[in-house]
Design an enzyme around this catalytic site. Sequence first.
Site, PDB file in Angstrom:
ATOM      1  N   HIS A 147     -18.699  -6.029  17.573  1.00  0.00           N
ATOM      2  CA  HIS A 147     -18.461  -5.970  16.217  1.00  0.00           C
ATOM      3  C   HIS A 147     -17.746  -4.270  15.982  1.00  0.00           C
ATOM      4  CE1 HIS A 147     -21.036  -8.961  14.745  1.00  0.00           C
ATOM      5  NE2 HIS A 147     -22.059  -8.509  15.810  1.00  0.00           N
ATOM      6  N   SER A 189       7.209   8.934  17.057  1.00  0.00           N
ATOM      7  CA  SER A 189       7.354   9.186  15.584  1.00  0.00           C
ATOM      8  C   SER A 189       8.791   9.939  15.177  1.00  0.00           C
ATOM      9  CB  SER A 189       6.139  10.301  15.038  1.00  0.00           C
ATOM     10  OG  SER A 189       6.406  10.511  13.877  1.00  0.00           O
ATOM     11  N   LYS A 200       3.842  12.839  19.311  1.00  0.00           N
ATOM     12  CA  LYS A 200       3.066  11.747  19.192  1.00  0.00           C
ATOM     13  C   LYS A 200       3.699  10.632  20.077  1.00  0.00           C
ATOM     14  CE  LYS A 200       1.037   9.043  15.258  1.00  0.00           C
ATOM     15  NZ  LYS A 200       1.346   7.587  15.782  1.00  0.00           N
ATOM     16  N   GLU A 241       2.364  -3.127  21.282  1.00  0.00           N
ATOM     17  CA  GLU A 241       2.664  -3.562  19.779  1.00  0.00           C
ATOM     18  C   GLU A 241       3.841  -4.745  19.903  1.00  0.00           C
ATOM     19  OE1 GLU A 241       3.909  -0.112  17.778  1.00  0.00           O
ATOM     20  OE2 GLU A 241       1.929   0.600  17.734  1.00  0.00           O
TER      21      GLU A 241
END
Length: 500
Positions: A182, A326, A332, A339
């Site tokens: 969970h 970024s 970053k 992805e």
Amino acid sequence: MAKARVEQDALGEVNVPDDVLYQAQTQRAVDNFSISGERVHQEIILAMMSIKAAAAGGNSQLGELNPEVAGAIIKATELAISLDFNKHFPVDVYQTGSGTSTNMNVNEVLATLASKELGRSVHPNDDVNHGQSSNDVFPSALQVAFVRKLKSVLFPVLDALINQLEILADQYQDVSKVGRTHLMDAMPVTLGSEFHCWAEQTRQAYQEVWAALEQLLFLPVGGTAVGSGINAHPDLAELICQALSDEEATISAEEGITSKEHGTKWSRHVCPSTNMSGQLPAMRLSHGLKSFAIVLLKIANDLRWMNSGPLAGLNEIQLPTLQPGSSIMPGKVNPVILESVAMVATRVVANDVCITQAAGSGNFQLNVMLPLIGQTLMQSIELLTSAGKSLTLKVLNGISVNEEHLRQNLESHPVLVTVLNPYIGYALASKIAKEVIATGEPVIEVALKQTGMEREELEAILDTGKMTGRLKPNRVKPSQAKSSQIKDSYITQRFPDTDQ
């Protein structure tokens, strides 16, 4: 503007560009189907030419076709491989649902080449299409193209992915970490067990795809128009299948296909209309590909969570740094390959919906969405091949593990008190857990104070290796072959960027 010549078919005269090899019916299809600009996949065309060559040889052997004409047609299929496919096979995917326009496109190109080879006219219908119909040739070509694509590109990538996951499973089999259910902290697992779990899930999907492949080996050739075999010699289908099997054995040997995939044996379907009016084998293959897509999606999502951070996330692993993440936040770095893989998985799931709907479009003796099924399935195979390869080479090969961070998180985690329940009871274990949460002290230190048990006894009970090692996976140790040896042959020109 290119010069034109006049060609004629049953409907009359048609102007055809003078520098193309196709004839009147292909030109009508080009004029009629200005839909997407997306042409039928090259490997489906190649599969059709294999069938045409096999049919020519079979018809000659049966006395149905002049041996010289048959030889010219076979030679034409060899010459056609090096053609500019965009120029000479221009028919849109969104055409007549049986693929008749593409079948005639292939017939006409081969007839033109064979006529030049022979020095006399070879007819696209009477000679190249002898004993055949679009209705049995096109679905057969789809099946041949699917199997070739699976064997030549997807299966080697699946093998390499599984092997790399098992290598990582062995490498980190003794690294314990907090488990999660969970998305909440749970009992310890090993990092190795997570890699092994992904390998097993990939194997399950592999088995689904392999089961679908076995159904695809039964071709509807010889069924001609409605599955009855009208205008075809009753022995032609067997000869076509034998010729295709011989060709496949040659391809397997040349491409170094492993023993599991070697020796494809094509067979005539006992009821050709089964795979003419219905497309259950193609749909089953799509379902298997969807299963692999879902496995990739799970792996990608798990790895993204594990890599999250570096300061405010889980920070359990570090993925290879591939590019700035970024345009506004300096420093970053994002999990870009994961992805990309997740988007591929989503596309393949959507493709499965498309194929399922198209497979249900069989009215009486013929499915009328065959080109859409073929194109969409080929896209799914290619996307999954590229995604699996990228995941293996650009992510799994370069993962590093923050072992000290994992150890610290686990040692001070209150979930460890669960194993004390049989010794001290749930109530006292809960009290210890609350103090661990409040103070941040290691579980063993709080337990020493609360229980009066000896350190040696507590160390034995709180040994995370025992907690995670109760069920040892039964698996074969992976080979040490480098996953960078993923096979590249047959990866089409659409994916030039999939190399390492």
